[in-house]
Design a protein around this motif. Structure first.
Motif, mmCIF file in Angstrom:
data_model
loop_
_atom_site.group_PDB
_atom_site.id
_atom_site.type_symbol
_atom_site.label_atom_id
_atom_site.label_comp_id
_atom_site.label_asym_id
_atom_site.label_seq_id
_atom_site.Cartn_x
_atom_site.Cartn_y
_atom_site.Cartn_z
ATOM 1 N N SER A 101 0.811 -1.222 0.000
ATOM 2 C CA SER A 101 0.000 0.000 0.000
ATOM 3 C C SER A 101 0.844 1.273 0.000
ATOM 4 N N GLU A 102 2.103 1.154 -0.338
ATOM 5 C CA GLU A 102 2.981 2.325 -0.421
ATOM 6 C C GLU A 102 2.457 3.279 -1.499
ATOM 7 N N PRO A 103 2.430 4.590 -1.241
ATOM 8 C CA PRO A 103 1.966 5.537 -2.267
ATOM 9 C C PRO A 103 2.771 5.420 -3.553
ATOM 10 N N VAL A 104 2.093 5.566 -4.688
ATOM 11 C CA VAL A 104 2.731 5.420 -6.008
ATOM 12 C C VAL A 104 2.981 6.804 -6.605
ATOM 13 N N ARG A 105 4.185 7.017 -7.107
ATOM 14 C CA ARG A 105 4.527 8.295 -7.746
ATOM 15 C C ARG A 105 4.066 8.260 -9.206
ATOM 16 N N ASP A 106 3.144 9.141 -9.551
ATOM 17 C CA ASP A 106 2.591 9.178 -10.911
ATOM 18 C C ASP A 106 2.304 10.623 -11.286
ATOM 19 N N LEU A 107 3.326 11.457 -11.221
ATOM 20 C CA LEU A 107 3.156 12.887 -11.433
ATOM 21 C C LEU A 107 3.329 13.262 -12.901
ATOM 22 N N ALA A 108 2.540 14.247 -13.340
ATOM 23 C CA ALA A 108 2.751 14.845 -14.652
ATOM 24 C C ALA A 108 3.856 15.886 -14.536
ATOM 25 N N PRO A 109 4.735 15.992 -15.528
ATOM 26 C CA PRO A 109 5.811 16.993 -15.436
ATOM 27 C C PRO A 109 5.251 18.413 -15.480
ATOM 28 N N VAL A 110 5.976 19.337 -14.845
ATOM 29 C CA VAL A 110 5.586 20.746 -14.870
ATOM 30 C C VAL A 110 5.986 21.340 -16.218
ATOM 31 N N MET A 111 5.046 22.048 -16.849
ATOM 32 C CA MET A 111 5.330 22.645 -18.158
ATOM 33 C C MET A 111 6.443 23.685 -18.035
ATOM 34 N N PRO A 112 7.352 23.737 -19.022
ATOM 35 C CA PRO A 112 8.510 24.642 -18.931
ATOM 36 C C PRO A 112 8.139 26.108 -18.699
ATOM 37 N N LEU A 113 7.073 26.597 -19.329
ATOM 38 C CA LEU A 113 6.695 27.999 -19.211
ATOM 39 C C LEU A 113 5.483 28.181 -18.297
ATOM 40 N N ALA A 114 5.285 27.246 -17.376
ATOM 41 C CA ALA A 114 4.147 27.338 -16.457
ATOM 42 C C ALA A 114 4.242 28.611 -15.622
ATOM 43 N N PRO A 115 3.130 29.346 -15.484
ATOM 44 C CA PRO A 115 3.168 30.591 -14.701
ATOM 45 C C PRO A 115 3.358 30.323 -13.210
ATOM 46 N N VAL A 116 3.977 31.248 -12.518
ATOM 47 C CA VAL A 116 4.145 31.178 -11.068
ATOM 48 C C VAL A 116 2.849 31.659 -10.411
ATOM 49 N N LEU A 117 2.250 30.794 -9.599
ATOM 50 C CA LEU A 117 0.983 31.133 -8.940
ATOM 51 C C LEU A 117 1.189 31.627 -7.510
ATOM 52 N N LEU A 118 2.231 31.130 -6.863
ATOM 53 C CA LEU A 118 2.512 31.500 -5.470
ATOM 54 C C LEU A 118 4.003 31.755 -5.329
ATOM 55 N N LYS A 119 4.331 32.889 -4.696
ATOM 56 C CA LYS A 119 5.743 33.240 -4.541
ATOM 57 C C LYS A 119 5.949 33.899 -3.189
ATOM 58 N N THR A 120 6.971 33.451 -2.455
ATOM 59 C CA THR A 120 7.345 34.131 -1.209
ATOM 60 C C THR A 120 8.787 34.613 -1.327
ATOM 61 N N GLU A 121 9.056 35.771 -0.734
ATOM 62 C CA GLU A 121 10.419 36.316 -0.705
ATOM 63 C C GLU A 121 10.753 36.735 0.719
ATOM 64 N N ASN A 122 11.786 36.104 1.271
ATOM 65 C CA ASN A 122 12.265 36.427 2.622
ATOM 66 C C ASN A 122 11.129 36.451 3.649
ATOM 67 N N LEU A 123 10.233 35.488 3.546
ATOM 68 C CA LEU A 123 9.095 35.426 4.459
ATOM 69 C C LEU A 123 9.566 35.012 5.850
ATOM 70 N N SER A 124 9.289 35.873 6.831
ATOM 71 C CA SER A 124 9.677 35.599 8.213
ATOM 72 C C SER A 124 8.471 35.808 9.118
ATOM 73 N N VAL A 125 8.374 34.971 10.146
ATOM 74 C CA VAL A 125 7.283 35.075 11.116
ATOM 75 C C VAL A 125 7.881 34.941 12.514
ATOM 76 N N SER A 126 7.485 35.852 13.409
ATOM 77 C CA SER A 126 7.957 35.767 14.796
ATOM 78 C C SER A 126 6.797 36.043 15.746
ATOM 79 N N TYR A 127 6.957 35.562 16.983
ATOM 80 C CA TYR A 127 5.955 35.745 18.034
ATOM 81 C C TYR A 127 6.617 36.380 19.259
ATOM 82 N N PRO A 128 5.836 37.041 20.102
ATOM 83 C CA PRO A 128 6.428 37.614 21.328
ATOM 84 C C PRO A 128 7.092 36.539 22.171
ATOM 85 N N GLY A 129 8.258 36.846 22.719
ATOM 86 C CA GLY A 129 8.957 35.907 23.582
ATOM 87 C C GLY A 129 8.299 35.799 24.946
ATOM 88 N N THR A 130 8.621 34.740 25.652
ATOM 89 C CA THR A 130 8.026 34.522 26.982
ATOM 90 C C THR A 130 9.046 34.583 28.107
#
Length: 555
Positions: free
Chosen positions: A276-305
């Motif tokens: 029952s191991e998962p089977v890899r059956d992916l379609a290749p990503v098209m060479p000129l596929a548009p970027v739908l999601l992009k992050t740049e230097n994304l940082s997240v911090s919370y108040p210290g305790t």
């Protein structure tokens, strides 16, 4: 299935059954089970949800649910190492006598330590209580010393300090180690471990099982401890168990040495489970596929305790540190890392679900070319139809008070309020058909479905809005391996059909390998490695990545 006799049976199920109801409505959860566990042996009981694993494990301690009826015998030989002494039938013993056995002779480690540990008492006090049960005349000081020694033995850092910690102040792995320390306080002859590693990362899972092996070896000084492991993680079974028993709908399908059962299974159900191991059956990503999601230097911090000085603010706790990536149309990026690495925070930041919290977010998140952080609330709401999420626990994410029609159509009410009732129902039926759910499900509620069906309903709820991006947060971790394989195959098929982009968060490297074009490895909020999935798995550069893959036996 006939039982396999062991050299020195410690616990023996003979024609054991558990049923609910009566007459024509009587249903057997476990049916005519014959199984033995030998002194000092490690046996794994495997099977899918509803197979009867946990009920079988709870029965020796008489912890079966109210209304359950038991028959047959459970013979226990742990009161004496003298093999000439007759075993006792645990099902015939009064509950008061069973209470004398619980903990002292048969101990249990439960699946979720946060629900098994008392949140109002420190870890140390709970272990001391177990120590004092075993040795009634021991002083409080000696019991505390014994508890600290147990914490040290189970690998908890700074045991003297952790002795005074409450359960919520420990990590998942530390809580599970504390549970094991408590279970071993009375030096039991049999330890029953019910899914003890399900909530842990893959490296922690192996650490816990290696720990159990070490503690079992040390137990030889006082007669030797047997272990019954209840799990659906077949990789761990291969690593840990000497024998394996396979349950299916309460019936014992196969039992034998672990290597034999995995390499040469006799029963068709066992063969399906092993394969029952998962089977890899992916379609290749098209060479000129548009970027739908992009992050740049994304940082997240919370108040210290914790502050270093009374007049200074505590430093902020950095959860994500300058994470940058691009997700293209038709592509899946897998995100892996241990607990606390920042995986879930990354998903929540991408979804824009951290804005109302105490989180401080820097860097950018672009969705379909627009800066997510700068959008007005009404603009962000309009874009949410393009960005959807599927959560880990389908039961927790579906409202128990809404039927399937209401659950799946809820998004239509927000984003397409002008649809007529007939149009809404038509769209719901179309998407349910896509995910393999029959129209008869429309008026039913989440509790009436299996875990796999509930996850399909959650997928339908996300897809009905025709999103371009899906964030998949551990979408199959709550499912059995065979159901997991089906859901992953469905997600792969839907990605090919609709050219969807997936950000898949998981600690299961087999799932990541089957589903991802590229893999991002997080550690302490930082990206330590990023690249093509197969290349990275075959040739990981960082020591941390190598250890993760080695723990999952993928490299």
């Amino acid at each position: 299935m006939s039982s396999v006799k062991t050299a020195a049976p410690l616990l023996r199920y003979e024609d054991f059954s558990i049923s609910f109801g009566s007459g024509r409505r009587e249903k057997f959860a476990v049916s005519h089970l014959d199984l033995e566990i030998g002194v000092g042996e490690r046996v794994a009981l495997v099977g899918e949800s509803g197979s009867g694993k946990t009920l079988t494990a709870l029965a020796p301690l008489r912890l079966e649910p109210e209304g359950a009826k038991t028959s047959g015998r459970i013979l226990w030989s742990g009161k004496s190492t003298d093999t000439s002494s007759p075993p006792v039938n645990l099902l015939d013993m009064p509950i008061q006598s069973i209470r004398e056995i619980r903990g002292r002779e048969i101990a249990m480690v439960f699946q979720e330590p946060m629900t098994a540990l008392n949140p109002l008492f420190t870890i140390g006090n709970q272990i001391v209580e177990a120590v004092q049960i075993d040795e009634l005349l021991i002083t409080k000081a000696d019991a505390m010393s014994a508890a600290i020694e147990l914490l040290k033995k189970t690998g908890i850092p700074e045991p003297e300090k952790r002795f005074h910690s409450y359960p919520h102040q420990l990590s998942g792995g530390q809580r599970q180690r504390a549970m094991i320390a408590m279970a071993l306080a009375c030096k039991p002859r049999l330890l029953i471990a019910d899914e003890p590693t399900t909530a842990l990362d893959v490296s922690l899972r192996l650490q816990i099982l290696d720990l159990l092996k070490e503690l079992q070896e040390e137990s030889k000084d006082h007669g030797g401890m047997a272990i019954l492991l209840i799990t659906h993680d077949l990789n761990l079974v291969k690593h840990f168990a000497q024998r394996v028993a396979v349950l299916n709908q309460g019936n014992l399908m196969e039992v034998g040495p672990t290597k034999q059962v995995f390499e040469h299974p006799d029963d068709a159900y066992t063969k399906a489970l092993v394969n029952s191991e998962p089977v890899r059956d992916l379609a290749p990503v098209m060479p000129l596929a548009p970027v739908l999601l992009k992050t740049e230097n994304l940082s997240v911090s919370y108040p210290g305790t914790e502050s270093t000085a009374w007049f200074k603010k505590p430093p902020r706790h950095q959860v994500l540190r300058k994470v940058s990536f691009e997700l293209k149309q038709g592509q899946t990026i897998g995100v892996i890392g241990e607990s606390g690495s920042g995986k879930t925070t990354l998903g929540m930041a991408v979804l824009g679900l951290l804005g109302d919290s105490a989180a401080e977010i820097t860097g950018t998140v672009d969705i379909l070319g627009q800066d997510w952080q700068k959008l007005k609330p009404i603009e962000r709401r309009a874009m949410r139809s393009s960005l959807q999420v599927i959560f880990q626990d389908p039961f927790g994410s579906l409202s128990p008070r809404m039927n399937v029609m209401q659950i799946v159509s809820e998004g239509l009410d927000v984003h397409f309020p002008n649809l007529s009732a007939a149009e809404r129902e038509s769209r719901v039926l179309d998407i349910l058909r896509e995910v393999g759910i029959d129209r008869s499900a429309l008026t039913r509620y989440p509790h009436e479905f299996s875990g796999g069906q509930r996850q399909r309903i959650a997928i339908a709820r996300a897809l009905i809005l025709k999103p371009q991006i899906l964030v998949l947060d551990e979408p199959t971790s709550a499912l059995d391996v065979s159901i997991q394989k089906q859901v992953l195959a469905l997600l792969t098929e839907l990605q090919k059909k609709y050219n969807l982009a997936y950000l898949m968060i998981s600690h299961d490297l087999a799932v990541i390998r089957a589903m991802s074009h590229e893999v991002m490895v997080l550690k302490g909020g930082r990206v330590v490695e990023f690249g093509d999935t197969e290349t990275l798995i075959q040739h990981p550069r960082q020591t941390y990545t190598q250890e993760l893959f080695a723990a999952a036996e993928l490299s």
